[in-house]
Motif scaffolding. Structure first.
Motif, mmCIF file in Angstrom:
data_model
loop_
_atom_site.group_PDB
_atom_site.id
_atom_site.type_symbol
_atom_site.label_atom_id
_atom_site.label_comp_id
_atom_site.label_asym_id
_atom_site.label_seq_id
_atom_site.Cartn_x
_atom_site.Cartn_y
_atom_site.Cartn_z
ATOM 1 N N TYR A 33 -20.467 11.203 1.497
ATOM 2 C CA TYR A 33 -19.041 11.023 1.377
ATOM 3 C C TYR A 33 -18.104 11.991 0.738
ATOM 4 O O TYR A 33 -17.220 12.644 1.208
ATOM 5 N N PHE A 36 -18.201 15.163 2.669
ATOM 6 C CA PHE A 36 -17.340 14.920 3.970
ATOM 7 C C PHE A 36 -15.762 15.111 3.390
ATOM 8 O O PHE A 36 -15.003 15.905 4.417
ATOM 9 N N THR A 40 -13.472 18.075 4.850
ATOM 10 C CA THR A 40 -12.122 17.969 5.658
ATOM 11 C C THR A 40 -11.056 18.686 5.095
ATOM 12 O O THR A 40 -9.944 19.174 5.604
ATOM 13 N N GLU A 93 -21.438 -3.423 -8.478
ATOM 14 C CA GLU A 93 -20.366 -4.169 -7.492
ATOM 15 C C GLU A 93 -18.956 -4.158 -8.129
ATOM 16 O O GLU A 93 -17.967 -3.844 -7.479
ATOM 17 N N PHE A 96 -17.665 -0.793 -7.507
ATOM 18 C CA PHE A 96 -17.223 -0.555 -6.077
ATOM 19 C C PHE A 96 -16.049 -1.125 -5.792
ATOM 20 O O PHE A 96 -15.313 -0.660 -5.036
ATOM 21 N N VAL A 100 -12.784 0.676 -4.349
ATOM 22 C CA VAL A 100 -12.096 0.159 -3.120
ATOM 23 C C VAL A 100 -10.727 0.174 -3.631
ATOM 24 O O VAL A 100 -9.790 0.668 -2.895
ATOM 25 N N LEU A 104 -7.482 2.355 -2.140
ATOM 26 C CA LEU A 104 -6.283 1.698 -1.418
ATOM 27 C C LEU A 104 -4.812 2.160 -1.946
ATOM 28 O O LEU A 104 -3.859 2.493 -1.251
ATOM 29 N N VAL A 105 -4.803 2.249 -3.256
ATOM 30 C CA VAL A 105 -3.494 2.751 -3.770
ATOM 31 C C VAL A 105 -3.322 4.354 -3.598
ATOM 32 O O VAL A 105 -2.213 4.344 -3.260
ATOM 33 N N HIS A 107 -4.263 5.613 -0.942
ATOM 34 C CA HIS A 107 -3.833 6.083 0.255
ATOM 35 C C HIS A 107 -2.254 5.630 0.662
ATOM 36 O O HIS A 107 -1.916 5.860 1.596
ATOM 37 N N LEU A 108 -1.976 4.488 -0.060
ATOM 38 C CA LEU A 108 -0.647 4.257 0.127
ATOM 39 C C LEU A 108 0.313 5.045 -0.347
ATOM 40 O O LEU A 108 1.321 5.345 0.200
ATOM 41 N N MET A 111 0.112 8.037 2.083
ATOM 42 C CA MET A 111 0.878 7.518 3.323
ATOM 43 C C MET A 111 2.518 7.744 3.181
ATOM 44 O O MET A 111 3.135 8.116 4.244
ATOM 45 N N ASN A 112 3.017 7.318 2.078
ATOM 46 C CA ASN A 112 4.292 7.386 1.773
ATOM 47 C C ASN A 112 4.677 9.139 1.664
ATOM 48 O O ASN A 112 5.949 9.246 2.196
ATOM 49 N N LEU A 114 3.355 11.461 3.435
ATOM 50 C CA LEU A 114 2.858 11.956 4.549
ATOM 51 C C LEU A 114 4.047 12.113 5.297
ATOM 52 O O LEU A 114 4.409 13.525 5.781
ATOM 53 N N THR B 551 -10.622 18.405 12.365
ATOM 54 C CA THR B 551 -10.473 17.460 10.897
ATOM 55 C C THR B 551 -11.280 16.274 11.231
ATOM 56 O O THR B 551 -11.928 15.539 10.411
ATOM 57 N N PRO B 554 -15.831 16.159 10.651
ATOM 58 C CA PRO B 554 -16.592 15.868 9.518
ATOM 59 C C PRO B 554 -16.731 14.303 9.399
ATOM 60 O O PRO B 554 -17.808 13.871 8.803
ATOM 61 N N PHE B 558 -20.406 13.002 8.919
ATOM 62 C CA PHE B 558 -20.754 11.927 7.900
ATOM 63 C C PHE B 558 -21.492 10.640 8.394
ATOM 64 O O PHE B 558 -22.777 10.176 7.791
ATOM 65 N N VAL B 592 -5.587 -3.808 5.498
ATOM 66 C CA VAL B 592 -4.853 -2.930 4.624
ATOM 67 C C VAL B 592 -4.591 -1.428 5.280
ATOM 68 O O VAL B 592 -3.596 -0.759 5.164
ATOM 69 N N TYR B 596 -1.298 0.550 6.447
ATOM 70 C CA TYR B 596 -0.984 1.918 6.259
ATOM 71 C C TYR B 596 -0.671 2.883 7.385
ATOM 72 O O TYR B 596 0.374 3.376 7.409
ATOM 73 N N PHE B 599 2.731 1.715 8.475
ATOM 74 C CA PHE B 599 3.715 2.299 7.449
ATOM 75 C C PHE B 599 4.019 3.580 7.912
ATOM 76 O O PHE B 599 5.275 3.907 7.713
ATOM 77 N N TRP B 600 3.201 4.183 8.280
ATOM 78 C CA TRP B 600 3.492 5.803 8.534
ATOM 79 C C TRP B 600 4.248 5.751 9.749
ATOM 80 O O TRP B 600 5.133 6.720 9.893
ATOM 81 N N LEU B 627 -18.391 -9.758 -3.883
ATOM 82 C CA LEU B 627 -19.115 -9.028 -4.649
ATOM 83 C C LEU B 627 -19.854 -9.895 -5.807
ATOM 84 O O LEU B 627 -20.888 -9.326 -6.432
#
Lengths: 115, 640
Positions: A33, A36, A40, A93, A96, A100, A104-105, A107-108, A111-112, A114, B551, B554, B558, B592, B596, B599-600, B627
């Motif tokens: 991962y 990868f 990118t 766990e 993990f 996660v 998520l945070v 990527h929020l 996204m903002n 971007l 892009t 990859p 993976f 989620v 996103y 949102f974009w 979990l």
């Protein structure tokens, strides 16, 4: 002399490879991962080098998302690794779940930014 | 040189009274047209009888014709007032006045009725006279009533009119002693007359806190009205100081044409009174012809040499055709210049001397103009040290030709000419200037000096280099010679001089900035087209798409790697509830991520955060369940 250096490098590479084969699969997944994500990022940098940095915020968000998620994966690997004495008491766990959530945070924010 | 004999016309109408400052004109046509403008009837008639009376009296005095409809309309209102029994005395007074002017036909009976009410013959004339006289003050003014202690000059005029009315209506003779007392009052009143510097006299109120303050115009006119009415009823004449009457006439003429109807009426009425009493100067105030007079030119002298009089005691001849007095045969020594003529007028007929009041000596400034000869005009460029002439050109100042010379800073420019009067005397004009104007509009002005008839100016450029701001180039030369008595004053461009001056040193003063032509500074400027920011260069679309694919690659790498590693889903919970939770957990994460993406694409941060709150809480609950289930499962496996 060069031949021995070359032979030494090869020997080193082989031993590294065999040692790596011994790592548990989960860790290998995480390593994959990370690879990868970095790859990118590299592709995006190459693209920017070709076409110029406009719009700069988009480039930054793209690269930083890859780098960020790679960093988080590395943290996960550290915490999950059974050989690591420091995180002996932390259940994987839980690590993990942190991974996660942090992703998520991240990527929020990405996204903002971007745009 | 030919010299035409000057026939010196003295227009009486123009001379009238002139004391170095004010000139008073008699009533003229401009007055008449102003009267017609001011006294405009509204809807065919005037608003009140008072206004009608004023308008009609003014028209009568000035000799303006009234229209027939106007007379008819006014007559109607007059008759109505006379017939009605409820008219006030003021209305009756005005109605009778209008009737006197218009002579409206009326029935005899109506008059009888009215007159029976107002006593035509005062039985107690002496008593009335005494009671009015009692209101007089010691300084000649009158009080309005016995209750009011304030006195006013306006009231004096009204009182005199009333007294004259009483005397004319009296059935028996009034005691002469009382009339003498009134005459004394009139003399005292004249002591309170005020005057301006230019010889006009007028009456004005002394106190300021009077109710209904009347201006000097109304006050003076009321006094004169009273005086004339009084003098017409008494047997012997009033001896009034002639110059004061003259001054009053001057005051009224000096007003010009008043704008207010009341003032206009006052002015015209007073002048009519004066005219009727014939107490007026050479040309009567209303412009009618003067009686036979001798007009003598007592003295005429130049304004610069007041002691030497050139003409003494010359009588002017009368031209009956034009009604003017003229002076023939002006002496030969009359050169151009400014003179003052002093006139004296005497009435020829001795018996009319008492009737007319003439002014004493009047002074009139006269300007005698003529053509001044300018000759021998030359412009020359001289070498500085030696004074030798390098170039010399003749100038033709009367013509249109221009000359051009050139000089450098070591030389001098000299302009010279001669001026003389038609009689050959030296002449010093008011203005004699030489102006040099550079191409950049920087100007320098110099005065041309004179000695006797010769005028000369020398510009030494060596000294003027700094004054000229070291500007070399072409300078336009402009000559100005002018005077009030010079008929051929000139302002002419006589050419240009090419001036070669040295380079300015470092600290030389710069010429002052010339005024910018306002049209260039404030006029419309060039149109600005807005230049938008050029958009950034974008890469070609194919390249972008190619890299998009690159892009994504990859990710596939993976997944393939994962498969190669032998990843499996064995640890996925199999029993129902944990499985559900696990599935929901994965779905939650997918949701989620979908959020996103939305949102974009189109959402804004606030809605995203709101939704994220709910989803996040939900995900945490589910995730925790899943979990913890997995953890307990692996713990069981470890312990086992």
């Amino acid at each position: 002399m060069a031949r021995s250096t070359g032979k030494d490098a090869q020997a080193l590479f082989h031993s590294l490879r065999s040692a790596y084969a011994a790592t548990p699969t989960t860790l290998k997944i995480i390593d994959l991962y990370v690879g990868f994500a970095v790859f990118t990022a590299l592709i995006q940098v190459v693209y920017m080098a070709i076409v110029g940095s406009f719009p700069f915020n988009s480039f930054l968000s793209g690269v930083l998302s890859c780098v960020g998620t790679a960093v988080l994966a590395v943290c996960l690997r550290i915490q999950v690794n059974k050989d690591n004495k420091e995180f002996k008491d932390l259940p994987p766990e839980r690590a993990f779940a942190d991974f996660v959530l942090c992703n998520l945070v991240l990527h929020l924010v990405i996204m903002n930014f971007l745009g | 040189m030919a010299r035409s004999p000057l026939r010196f016309l003295v227009l009486i109408l123009a001379i009238s009274i002139c004391h170095a400052a004010g000139i008073f004109h008699p009533i003229s046509d401009s007055h008449r047209s102003a009267a017609l403008d001011l006294f405009k009837p509204v809807d065919g008639s005037f608003a009140s009888l008072e206004e009608a009376y004023e308008a009609l009296r003014t028209f009568e005095v000035l000799g303006i014709e009234k229209t027939a409809e106007l007379s008819k309309a006014i007559c109607k209102s007059v008759l109505g007032t006379l017939e009605s029994s409820s008219s006030t005395p003021k209305d009756l007074f005005h109605a009778l006045g209008v009737n006197g002017i218009l002579k409206c036909s009326s029935k005899e009976e109506t008059f009888e009725d009215q007159t029976s009410k107002t006593d035509l013959h005062l039985s107690d004339a002496e008593g009335t006279f005494r009671s009015i006289k009692a209101l007089s003050q010691s300084d000649g003014r009158w009080r309005y009533s016995s209750n009011n202690p304030e006195s006013s000059t306006f009231a004096a005029g009204i009182a005199l009119e009333a007294l004259s009315g009483v005397v004319s209506l009296a059935s028996s003779e009034i005691d002469q002693f009382m009339i003498g007392a009134v005459k004394n009052d009139i003399v005292k009143l004249f002591d309170s007359i005020e005057k301006y510097d230019d010889g006009t006299f007028y009456f004005d109120e002394k106190l300021v806190n009077m109710r209904e303050q009347q201006g000097p115009l109304a006050t003076t006119s009321s006094v004169v009205r009273g005086l004339t009415a009084f003098s017409s009823v008494i047997t012997e004449s009033l001896n009034l100081p002639g110059d004061k009457i003259l001054g009053i006439a001057k005051f009224f003429l000096g007003i010009g044409i008043p704008g207010d109807t009341k003032n206009f009426f006052d002015q015209v009425d007073l002048l009519a009174c004066l005219e009727n009493n014939r107490q007026v100067k050479v040309n009567t105030v209303l412009g009618s012809h003067a009686p036979p007079l001798t007009v003598t030119l007592v003295r005429a002298f130049s304004s610069s040499a007041r002691d030497n009089s050139i003409i003494e005691n010359q009588e002017l001849k009368f031209d009956p055709q034009d009604a003017v007095y003229f002076l023939d045969d002006l002496p030969a020594s009359f050169d151009v210049g400014e003179y003052i003529f002093v006139f004296k007028m005497l009435v020829q007929d001795s018996e009319q001397q008492t009737v007319y009041a003439t002014g004493t000596l009047t002074q009139v400034p006269i300007y005698v103009t003529g053509l001044i000869k300018i000759e021998n005009a030359k412009i020359a460029v001289l070498d500085s040290d030696l004074g030798s002439v390098e170039t010399q050109k003749k100038l033709d100042l009367a013509g249109e030709s221009t000359v051009s010379v050139s000089a450098n800073h070591l030389q001098k420019l000299r302009l010279s000419f001669q001026m003389s009067t038609p009689l050959g005397n030296a002449f010093k004009p008011h203005q004699a200037f030489l102006r040099l104007r550079h191409e950049t509009k920087v100007e320098h002005t110099f005065v041309v000096g004179s000695s006797g008839k010769k005028f000369e100016i020398t510009l030494d450029f060596l000294g003027l280099v700094e004054k000229f701001f070291y500007l070399s180039g072409r300078y336009d030369i402009q000559l100005t010679v002018g005077d009030a008595v010079m008929e051929n004053s000139l302002l002419r461009e006589i050419g240009y001089v090419e001036l070669d001056l040295p380079e300015p040193p470092e600290n030389a003063s710069r010429p002052p900035p010339q005024p910018v032509d306002p049209y260039t500074r404030y006029g419309p400027k060039a149109e600005i087209t807005h230049i938008f920011r050029a958009p950034e260069k974008r890469p070609p679309e194919e390249l972008s798409l190619a890299f998009l694919v690159l892009t994504i690659l990859p990710l596939f790498g993976f997944i393939i790697g994962l498969l190669r590693l032998g990843v499996n889903l064995k640890n996925f919970p199999t029993s129902a509830v944990p499985a559900t939770f696990a599935v929901i957990f994965h779905l939650g994460i997918a949701a989620v991520l979908l959020l996103y993406v939305l949102f974009w694409l189109k959402l804004d941060l606030f809605t995203t955060l709101k939704t994220l709150c709910f989803l996040g809480v939900f995900l945490m609950v589910v995730g925790h369940r899943t979990l913890s289930h997995l953890a307990s499962a692996s713990a069981k496996l470890k312990s086992a």
